[in-house]
Design an enzyme around this catalytic site. Structure first.
Site, PDB file in Angstrom:
ATOM      1  N   SER A 138       5.031 -41.901 -39.413  1.00 54.01           N
ATOM      2  CA  SER A 138       6.458 -41.544 -39.385  1.00 54.01           C
ATOM      3  C   SER A 138       7.135 -42.395 -40.446  1.00 54.01           C
ATOM      4  CB  SER A 138       7.026 -41.874 -37.999  1.00 54.01           C
ATOM      5  OG  SER A 138       8.442 -41.893 -38.018  1.00 54.01           O
ATOM      6  N   TYR A 151       8.507 -47.104 -30.351  1.00 56.07           N
ATOM      7  CA  TYR A 151       8.097 -46.087 -31.338  1.00 56.07           C
ATOM      8  C   TYR A 151       7.860 -46.724 -32.706  1.00 56.07           C
ATOM      9  CZ  TYR A 151       7.937 -41.559 -33.698  1.00 56.07           C
ATOM     10  OH  TYR A 151       7.536 -40.467 -34.432  1.00 56.07           O
TER      11      TYR A 151
HETATM   12  P1  NAI Z   1       5.693 -32.803 -29.840  1.00 57.74           P
HETATM   13  O1  NAI Z   1       6.164 -33.543 -28.661  1.00 57.74           O
HETATM   14  O2  NAI Z   1       6.146 -31.418 -30.086  1.00 57.74           O
HETATM   15  O3  NAI Z   1       4.094 -32.783 -29.892  1.00 57.74           O
HETATM   16  C1  NAI Z   1       3.302 -33.855 -29.459  1.00 57.74           C
HETATM   17  C2  NAI Z   1       2.110 -33.290 -28.713  1.00 57.74           C
HETATM   18  O4  NAI Z   1       1.256 -34.383 -28.364  1.00 57.74           O
HETATM   19  C3  NAI Z   1       2.503 -32.571 -27.426  1.00 57.74           C
HETATM   20  O5  NAI Z   1       1.898 -31.294 -27.368  1.00 57.74           O
HETATM   21  C4  NAI Z   1       1.991 -33.491 -26.329  1.00 57.74           C
HETATM   22  O6  NAI Z   1       1.569 -32.806 -25.155  1.00 57.74           O
HETATM   23  C5  NAI Z   1       0.817 -34.173 -27.028  1.00 57.74           C
HETATM   24  N1  NAI Z   1       0.490 -35.452 -26.406  1.00 57.74           N
HETATM   25  C6  NAI Z   1       1.340 -36.427 -26.000  1.00 57.74           C
HETATM   26  N2  NAI Z   1       0.661 -37.429 -25.451  1.00 57.74           N
HETATM   27  C7  NAI Z   1      -0.653 -37.093 -25.507  1.00 57.74           C
HETATM   28  C8  NAI Z   1      -1.846 -37.725 -25.095  1.00 57.74           C
HETATM   29  N3  NAI Z   1      -1.843 -38.920 -24.496  1.00 57.74           N
HETATM   30  N4  NAI Z   1      -3.015 -37.087 -25.320  1.00 57.74           N
HETATM   31  C9  NAI Z   1      -3.046 -35.879 -25.906  1.00 57.74           C
HETATM   32  N5  NAI Z   1      -1.951 -35.231 -26.318  1.00 57.74           N
HETATM   33  C10 NAI Z   1      -0.768 -35.839 -26.121  1.00 57.74           C
HETATM   34  O7  NAI Z   1       6.079 -33.725 -31.082  1.00 57.74           O
HETATM   35  P2  NAI Z   1       5.824 -33.593 -32.655  1.00 57.74           P
HETATM   36  O8  NAI Z   1       7.118 -33.832 -33.286  1.00 57.74           O
HETATM   37  O9  NAI Z   1       5.033 -32.402 -32.995  1.00 57.74           O
HETATM   38  O10 NAI Z   1       4.948 -34.918 -32.881  1.00 57.74           O
HETATM   39  C11 NAI Z   1       3.669 -34.922 -33.486  1.00 57.74           C
HETATM   40  C12 NAI Z   1       3.484 -36.242 -34.213  1.00 57.74           C
HETATM   41  O11 NAI Z   1       4.437 -36.323 -35.275  1.00 57.74           O
HETATM   42  C13 NAI Z   1       3.714 -37.474 -33.345  1.00 57.74           C
HETATM   43  O12 NAI Z   1       2.757 -38.465 -33.661  1.00 57.74           O
HETATM   44  C14 NAI Z   1       5.094 -37.933 -33.765  1.00 57.74           C
HETATM   45  O13 NAI Z   1       5.305 -39.300 -33.541  1.00 57.74           O
HETATM   46  C15 NAI Z   1       5.076 -37.578 -35.233  1.00 57.74           C
HETATM   47  N6  NAI Z   1       6.387 -37.485 -35.861  1.00 57.74           N
HETATM   48  C16 NAI Z   1       7.330 -36.594 -35.425  1.00 57.74           C
HETATM   49  C17 NAI Z   1       8.571 -36.526 -36.029  1.00 57.74           C
HETATM   50  C18 NAI Z   1       9.639 -35.594 -35.576  1.00 57.74           C
HETATM   51  O14 NAI Z   1      10.803 -35.762 -36.002  1.00 57.74           O
HETATM   52  N7  NAI Z   1       9.363 -34.598 -34.760  1.00 57.74           N
HETATM   53  C19 NAI Z   1       8.900 -37.407 -37.170  1.00 57.74           C
HETATM   54  C20 NAI Z   1       7.839 -38.290 -37.553  1.00 57.74           C
HETATM   55  C21 NAI Z   1       6.629 -38.315 -36.922  1.00 57.74           C
END
Ligand code: NAI
Length: 245
Positions: A138, A151
């Site tokens: 991130s 975070y």
């Molecule tokens: P999201 O919440 O839509 O997707 C995250 C997914 O990871 C979900 O499907 C969730 O069920 C799964 N998950 C959570 N804990 C888990 C675990 N212990 N084991 C297996 N699966 C697990 O969020 P998003 O935005 O798609 O996030 C994806 C990555 O991108 C994350 O690492 C997040 O920190 C990173 N990110 C997101 C940003 C944003 O603005 N959305 C910005 C920068 C980084």
């Protein structure tokens, strides 16, 4: 790029990455805690004409990760591309009020989960001498954000792990890079915005600056592809320039 693994593949960025990898010709394994979302992504991969495998897995659990990587290789074949992407956001709270248990869970999922993914996949890739990995960090890996102690600390850890892994595989045909997205339209950013609205803790540049999951997925796919064969240990921002200044 024939067999790809995506953790957090049920979520916004993970799903877009799984679909983009399938469109680029990969069979895709999806790991996620949420079975409904994981199954939906698997169906999208199959619609793109590729094989899909969803395994409900907690990335913070070493035994589950080891078993999942094993199963993916048994059922789909050797993993050549790995999007180590699952993550959680925790809460928005000033550091002196930040709950210990939330901090611990963030360390478990965002830092240890990424470590376990690297460990189990590299253990397979290193004897074969090839493969590419992209960790989703991130812009919070390179700057502070008020109210996000857990975070921000864990995303700094993801960048550190990326650099260590890249050095461990230097001189081989294996590469480990990180993407550093700015705010992206997913469930996670909606949760943070809602919490920030309540606490007044975070201020953002405005909705127009938000990226789409596909914007990040495209860069992940590039870094996983042979076109990026000379890129190792990079921290690749995907934020429309918001961290340049
Ligand atoms: P999201 O919440 O839509 O997707 C995250 C997914 O990871 C979900 O499907 C969730 O069920 C799964 N998950 C959570 N804990 C888990 C675990 N212990 N084991 C297996 N699966 C697990 O969020 P998003 O935005 O798609 O996030 C994806 C990555 O991108 C994350 O690492 C997040 O920190 C990173 N990110 C997101 C940003 C944003 O603005 N959305 C910005 C920068 C980084």
């Amino acid at each position: 790029m024939t067999v790809a693994l995506v953790t957090g593949g049920g979520g916004g960025i993970g799903r877009a990455t799984a679909v983009a990898l399938a469109a680029a010709g990969a069979d895709v394994a999806i790991l996620d805690l949420d079975a409904g979302l994981g199954d939906e992504t698997a169906a999208l991969v199959e619609t793109a004409g590729r094989r899909a495998l969803f395994l409900r897995t907690d990335v913070s659990d070493g035994a589950q990760m080891g078993e999942a990587v094993d199963q993916v290789e048994r059922l789909l074949g050797p993993i050549t591309a790995f999007a180590n992407n699952a993550g959680i956001e925790g809460v928005v709270a000033p550091l002196h009020l930040y709950p210990d248990d939330v901090f611990d869970r963030l360390l478990q999922v965002n830092a240890k989960g990424v470590f376990l993914g690297l460990k189990h996949v590299l253990a397979r890739m290193i004897p074969r001498g090839e493969g590419a990995i992209v960790n989703t960090a991130s812009t919070s890996a390179v700057r502070g954000r008020a109210g996000l102690a857990g975070y921000v600390a864990t995303k700094h850890a993801v960048l550190g792990l990326t650099r260590v892994a890249a050095l461990d595989v230097a001189g081989t045909a294996i590469r480990v890079n990180a993407v550093l997205p700015g705010p992206v339209e997913t469930r996670m950013i909606r949760s943070l915005d809602e919490q920030a609205g309540r606490s007044g803790g975070i201020r953002r540049a405005g909705a127009a600056a938000y990226g789409q999951p596909e914007d990040v997925a495209g860069v992940i796919c590039f870094l996983l592809s042979d076109q990026a064969r000379h890129v190792n240990g990079a921290a690749w921002t995907v934020d429309a320039g918001s961290t340049v200044a």
